[in-house]
Enzyme design. Structure first.
Site, PDB file in Angstrom:
ATOM      1  NE  ARG A   1      -2.367  -0.138   3.252  1.00 26.47           N
ATOM      2  CZ  ARG A   1      -3.071  -0.623   4.303  1.00 26.47           C
ATOM      3  NH1 ARG A   1      -4.378  -0.643   4.259  1.00 26.47           N
ATOM      4  NH2 ARG A   1      -2.494  -0.959   5.396  1.00 26.47           N
TER       5      ARG A   1
ATOM      6  CE  LYS B   1      -6.408 -19.736   9.239  1.00 26.19           C
ATOM      7  NZ  LYS B   1      -5.612 -19.262  10.351  1.00 26.19           N
TER       8      LYS B   1
ATOM      9  CG  HIS C   1       0.810 -22.949   8.237  1.00 23.97           C
ATOM     10  ND1 HIS C   1      -0.372 -22.059   8.620  1.00 23.97           N
ATOM     11  CD2 HIS C   1       1.627 -23.025   9.150  1.00 23.97           C
ATOM     12  CE1 HIS C   1      -0.013 -21.996   9.995  1.00 23.97           C
ATOM     13  NE2 HIS C   1       1.120 -22.383  10.483  1.00 23.97           N
TER      14      HIS C   1
ATOM     15  CE  LYS D   1       2.197 -26.459  11.646  1.00 26.41           C
ATOM     16  NZ  LYS D   1       3.539 -25.596  12.306  1.00 26.41           N
TER      17      LYS D   1
ATOM     18  CD  GLU E   1      -1.015 -20.341  18.337  1.00 30.28           C
ATOM     19  OE1 GLU E   1       0.142 -19.558  17.484  1.00 30.28           O
ATOM     20  OE2 GLU E   1      -2.040 -20.051  18.267  1.00 30.28           O
TER      21      GLU E   1
ATOM     22  CG  ASP F   1      -6.484 -17.784  13.840  1.00 26.63           C
ATOM     23  OD1 ASP F   1      -6.310 -17.422  12.913  1.00 26.63           O
ATOM     24  OD2 ASP F   1      -5.766 -17.904  14.791  1.00 26.63           O
TER      25      ASP F   1
ATOM     26  CG  HIS G   1      -4.547 -24.362  11.499  1.00 22.33           C
ATOM     27  ND1 HIS G   1      -4.087 -24.406  10.098  1.00 22.33           N
ATOM     28  CD2 HIS G   1      -4.158 -23.140  11.863  1.00 22.33           C
ATOM     29  CE1 HIS G   1      -3.625 -23.135   9.512  1.00 22.33           C
ATOM     30  NE2 HIS G   1      -3.549 -22.355  10.814  1.00 22.33           N
TER      31      HIS G   1
ATOM     32  CE  LYS H   1      -3.590 -16.531  18.412  1.00 18.48           C
ATOM     33  NZ  LYS H   1      -2.547 -17.162  17.615  1.00 18.48           N
TER      34      LYS H   1
HETATM   35  C1  BG6 Z   1      -2.360 -19.331  12.011  1.00 16.59           C
HETATM   36  C2  BG6 Z   1      -3.303 -18.405  12.697  1.00 16.59           C
HETATM   37  O1  BG6 Z   1      -3.082 -19.764  10.581  1.00 16.59           O
HETATM   38  O2  BG6 Z   1      -1.738 -20.133  12.718  1.00 16.59           O
HETATM   39  C3  BG6 Z   1      -2.133 -17.938  13.844  1.00 16.59           C
HETATM   40  O3  BG6 Z   1      -3.823 -17.390  12.199  1.00 16.59           O
HETATM   41  C4  BG6 Z   1      -1.595 -18.952  14.674  1.00 16.59           C
HETATM   42  O4  BG6 Z   1      -3.350 -17.338  14.883  1.00 16.59           O
HETATM   43  C5  BG6 Z   1      -0.705 -19.696  13.361  1.00 16.59           C
HETATM   44  O5  BG6 Z   1      -0.812 -18.219  15.568  1.00 16.59           O
HETATM   45  C6  BG6 Z   1      -0.105 -21.035  14.255  1.00 16.59           C
HETATM   46  O6  BG6 Z   1       0.796 -21.651  13.458  1.00 16.59           O
HETATM   47  P1  BG6 Z   1       1.950 -22.612  13.816  1.00 16.59           P
HETATM   48  O7  BG6 Z   1       2.482 -23.061  12.698  1.00 16.59           O
HETATM   49  O8  BG6 Z   1       2.916 -21.474  14.540  1.00 16.59           O
HETATM   50  O9  BG6 Z   1       1.535 -23.442  14.831  1.00 16.59           O
END
Ligand code: BG6
Length: 487
Positions: A48, A147, A177, A181, A215, A234, A239, A338
């Site tokens: 931006r 996502k 993602h 892994k 986390e 999220d 995931h 979290k």
């Molecule tokens: C992301 C979430 O997709 O994955 C985040 O938006 C999260 O909030 C993250 O922290 C966790 O990814 P990883 O690979 O660190 O477990």
């Protein structure tokens, strides 16, 4: 050097966003330096704020200092990577501002091209529309969508419909993602290349499954996004659901992308839709309050930027059921939060007890066999078995022992999840990406819970930062006579 050497232009929308600096640039640094893309390839960041190429490179270098592990830094490699970088200014909704991209890409027509949309999902449609309006869409290119795709089924459909006006489904790579892994990819290998597990992997032998993704980190400056989404949208809807699919799916007929995704979508469609009573008793949501992690004081969620009144959950736990032949009566317990006591992601397959114990007298008990698939921070697969304690005691005594299933690869750098997935896009392999129907089936299931939560059917609990979540999550699983797996 790699097996291929594509000349490709990689265009990142949201090029100065958190994800781009934290994950995409480190992944591309390795991809470029390991020769998976040719030296003429360009990595074009769409931003931006207007800035010169030199300023952009200086910023990327600074961010790489922060996010690339020190042992992966190499001055020559960084130089080589930076030579590939370009930057362009864009105002996403304004089609006229895509002219710079049009010009840059037309300098090298015929190259492979990849658009990475690392922006808020609300912009996905408009970016695709503007790419099309500027004649920047062709059959040969691929588009990656980060996502979450939308925040419910309705918005996900609107986004998918809009993107599908300009791209075919086979060109769209919806990234999760977790599917990149190493240990997650290993689940299919473990399940489908070992005869040993085949007869055990069902309701007659498995008592329950637990999936935990906890986390230590908080929202990390992403308040604007996170507060609108929360833990269910999220983490769980995508995931954790993908992990459920990999554990629960039937063997696909091949590793071809659609064969794998056909099986995953069947799991999502078999998820039991919860009614209000289920949601009340089988789901927990909570928000963290101030606490301490690793001896450091941590403020509560509502002390973050602009969220003092927030009712967004930072922790979610639930029991889900899969209504099909294989899994009937086997609960899957999910939890994610979290600011928990530690970073820990794992899948626990808890097997049923032996039908009758000949060792059960004098307080000696047999622990359940468990297969523990640890995703992070440790990547390992452990089988927990019972064994005799060696010795001459009159009564045979037992102890739990652990069998580590995976052999670490000595000295090799562990590729990043984003690196593996970006490479899959470059190689046009969509197996580890979500198909339209998977995303929609997952939202359809999640929407029912989200709607009930929005009506406060389930009270928002709290937990102190640095703990394992609210006591309600422990109570939820204990009501079923089970407990969360803790090391
Ligand atoms: C992301 C979430 O997709 O994955 C985040 O938006 C999260 O909030 C993250 O922290 C966790 O990814 P990883 O690979 O660190 O477990």
């Amino acid at each position: 050097m790699s097996e291929q050497n594509n000349v490709i232009d990689i265009v990142i929308f949201g090029g100065h966003g958190d994800l781009a600096f934290r994950k995409l640039m480190p992944a591309l640094y390795h991809i470029a330096n390991e020769g998976f893309i040719s030296g003429e390839s360009r990595i074009i960041s769409m931003t931006r704020r207007a800035m010169s190429r030199d300023e952009h490179i200086a910023l990327v270098r600074q961010k790489m200092d922060e996010f690339l592990p020190a042992e992966e830094f190499d001055a020559q490699k960084m130089e080589y990577f930076c030579e590939r970088l370009e930057v362009l200014t864009v105002d996403l909704p304004d089609s006229a501002t895509y002219a710079g991209l049009q010009e840059m890409l037309s300098e090298a027509p015929g190259r492979e091209r990849l658009y990475y949309l690392s922006t808020a999902p609300d912009f996905f449609g408009v970016i695709c529309r503007n790419l099309s309006a500027n004649a920047l869409v062709s059959e040969a290119l691929r588009v990656v969508l980060e996502k979450p795709i939308g925040r419910d089924l309705h918005s996900a459909r609107a986004i998918n419909d809009e993107v599908l006006r300009y791209f075919e489904e086979k060109q769209i790579y919806r990234i999760d993602h977790y599917l990149g892994k190493e240990t997650v990819q290993n689940i299919m290998a473990l399940r489908f290349s070992n005869r040993f597990f085949m007869p055990l992997w069902d309701a007659s032998n498995i008592d329950h499954v637990q999936i935990t993704v906890s986390e230590e980190v908080g929202v990390e400056g992403r308040w604007g996004y996170y507060d609108d989404y929360g833990a269910l949208r999220d983490m769980i809807q995508n995931h954790l659901m993908q992990l459920v699919c990999l554990v629960a799916m039937e063997p696909p007929c091949s590793l071809e992308a659609n064969a794998v995704r056909d099986e995953k979508v069947k799991v999502l469609r078999s998820l039991r839709q919860m009614n209000v009573t289920d949601i009340e008793t089988k789901t927990v949501r909570a928000q963290y309050t101030a606490g301490s992690i690793g001896g450091k004081a941590v403020p509560g969620y509502r002390e973050g930027e602009g969220v003092s009144e927030s009712n967004t959950e930072t922790f979610a736990a639930m029991r889900i059921d899969i209504d099909n032949w294989r899994w009937n009566g086997v609960p899957f317990y999910l939890r994610s939060g979290k600011r928990m006591s530690k970073r820990n992601s794992e899948i626990v397959i808890a097997f049923k007890n032996v039908p009758y114990s000949i060792f059960a007298n004098k307080g000696r008990c047999i622990s359940q066999n468990k297969l523990v698939i640890s995703l992070q921070p440790k990547e390992s697969i452990t089988l927990k078995l019972m064994n005799k304690i060696p010795g001459l005691t009159e009564q045979m005594r037992l102890q739990p022992v652990e069998l580590e299933l995976n052999a670490p690869i000595d000295g090799a750098r562990k590729p990043l999840a984003y690196e593996r997935l970006m490479l899959d896009v470059i190689r046009s392999n969509p197996t580890h990406f979500m198909r339209l129907d998977e995303v929609e089936a997952a939202w359809k299931w999640a929407d029912v819970i989200l709607e009930a939560w929005a009506e406060n059917v389930v009270p928002m609990k709290s937990y102190s930062a640095g703990t394992d979540g609210p006591s309600a999550s422990i109570a939820m699983i204990e009501r079923d006579g089970r407990s969360w797996h803790e090391e």
